[in-house]
Design a protein around this motif. Structure first.
Motif, PDB file in Angstrom:
ATOM      1  N   LEU A  11     -14.108 108.299 104.003  1.00  0.00           N
ATOM      2  CA  LEU A  11     -14.117 109.128 102.611  1.00  0.00           C
ATOM      3  C   LEU A  11     -12.745 109.133 102.032  1.00  0.00           C
ATOM      4  O   LEU A  11     -11.792 109.754 102.484  1.00  0.00           O
ATOM      5  N   ALA A  40     -25.028  99.779  97.952  1.00  0.00           N
ATOM      6  CA  ALA A  40     -25.127 101.196  97.507  1.00  0.00           C
ATOM      7  C   ALA A  40     -26.439 101.767  97.509  1.00  0.00           C
ATOM      8  O   ALA A  40     -27.223 101.113  97.579  1.00  0.00           O
ATOM      9  N   PRO A  88     -15.069 104.924  92.316  1.00  0.00           N
ATOM     10  CA  PRO A  88     -16.323 105.435  93.134  1.00  0.00           C
ATOM     11  C   PRO A  88     -17.477 104.619  92.992  1.00  0.00           C
ATOM     12  O   PRO A  88     -18.468 104.771  93.960  1.00  0.00           O
ATOM     13  N   THR A  91     -18.440 102.714  96.306  1.00  0.00           N
ATOM     14  CA  THR A  91     -19.096 103.428  97.311  1.00  0.00           C
ATOM     15  C   THR A  91     -20.299 102.700  97.830  1.00  0.00           C
ATOM     16  O   THR A  91     -21.079 102.292  96.922  1.00  0.00           O
ATOM     17  N   GLN A 120     -19.579 102.881 106.597  1.00  0.00           N
ATOM     18  CA  GLN A 120     -19.707 103.708 105.052  1.00  0.00           C
ATOM     19  C   GLN A 120     -18.408 103.778 104.423  1.00  0.00           C
ATOM     20  O   GLN A 120     -17.390 104.282 105.076  1.00  0.00           O
ATOM     21  N   THR A 122     -16.983 105.745 101.144  1.00  0.00           N
ATOM     22  CA  THR A 122     -17.367 106.572 100.254  1.00  0.00           C
ATOM     23  C   THR A 122     -16.007 106.968  99.291  1.00  0.00           C
ATOM     24  O   THR A 122     -14.953 107.556  99.999  1.00  0.00           O
ATOM     25  N   SER A 124     -14.569 109.261  96.126  1.00  0.00           N
ATOM     26  CA  SER A 124     -14.773 110.422  95.369  1.00  0.00           C
ATOM     27  C   SER A 124     -13.861 110.474  94.137  1.00  0.00           C
ATOM     28  O   SER A 124     -12.919 109.844  94.171  1.00  0.00           O
TER      29      SER A 124
END
Length: 125
Positions: A11, A40, A88, A91, A120, A122, A124
């Motif tokens: 993240l 996604a 973003p 992601t 994964q 991610t 933000s």
């Protein structure tokens, strides 16, 4: 049997960087075109970047050109995806993949012979 193991996801915030790794078993790179896809949530899997088996050619999706760089270390049987200026919309779950038929076939994705388990990413806002 080719095994691909991805790592390096996480993240991060928009604008940050990440480097993904894909460790391959055996002499994978001399036989297969190798690359990265992503999927996604709710969308189809898409090609991100790839190497020809010789390593002399690379190919990138338009959405990542200038931000992502694919590289490999033959001694470590590892392919990397350096991702800069993350957005973003980057992601997704990122997958390593190989295709015996070459880079153009890999880009299409229909003849991929082996996939990694995915990692994964991610981003933000």
């Amino acid at each position: 049997q080719v095994q691909l193991v991805e790592s390096g996801g996480g993240l991060v915030q928009a604008g940050d960087s990440l480097r993904l790794s894909c460790a391959a078993s055996g002499r994978t790179f001399s036989v297969y075109a190798t690359g990265w896809f992503r999927q996604a949530l709710g969308k189809e899997r898409e090609f991100v970047a790839g190497f020809s088996s010789s390593g002399s050619r690379t190919n990138y999706a338009d959405s990542v050109k200038g931000r992502f760089t694919i590289s490999r270390d033959n001694a470590k049987n590892t392919v990397y995806l350096q991702m800069n200026s993350l957005k973003p919309e980057d992601t997704a779950v990122y997958y390593c993949a190989v295709d015996r038929l070459g880079l153009q076939s890999l880009r299409v994705g229909a003849r991929v012979e082996h996939w990694g388990q995915g990692t994964q990413v991610t981003v933000s806002s």
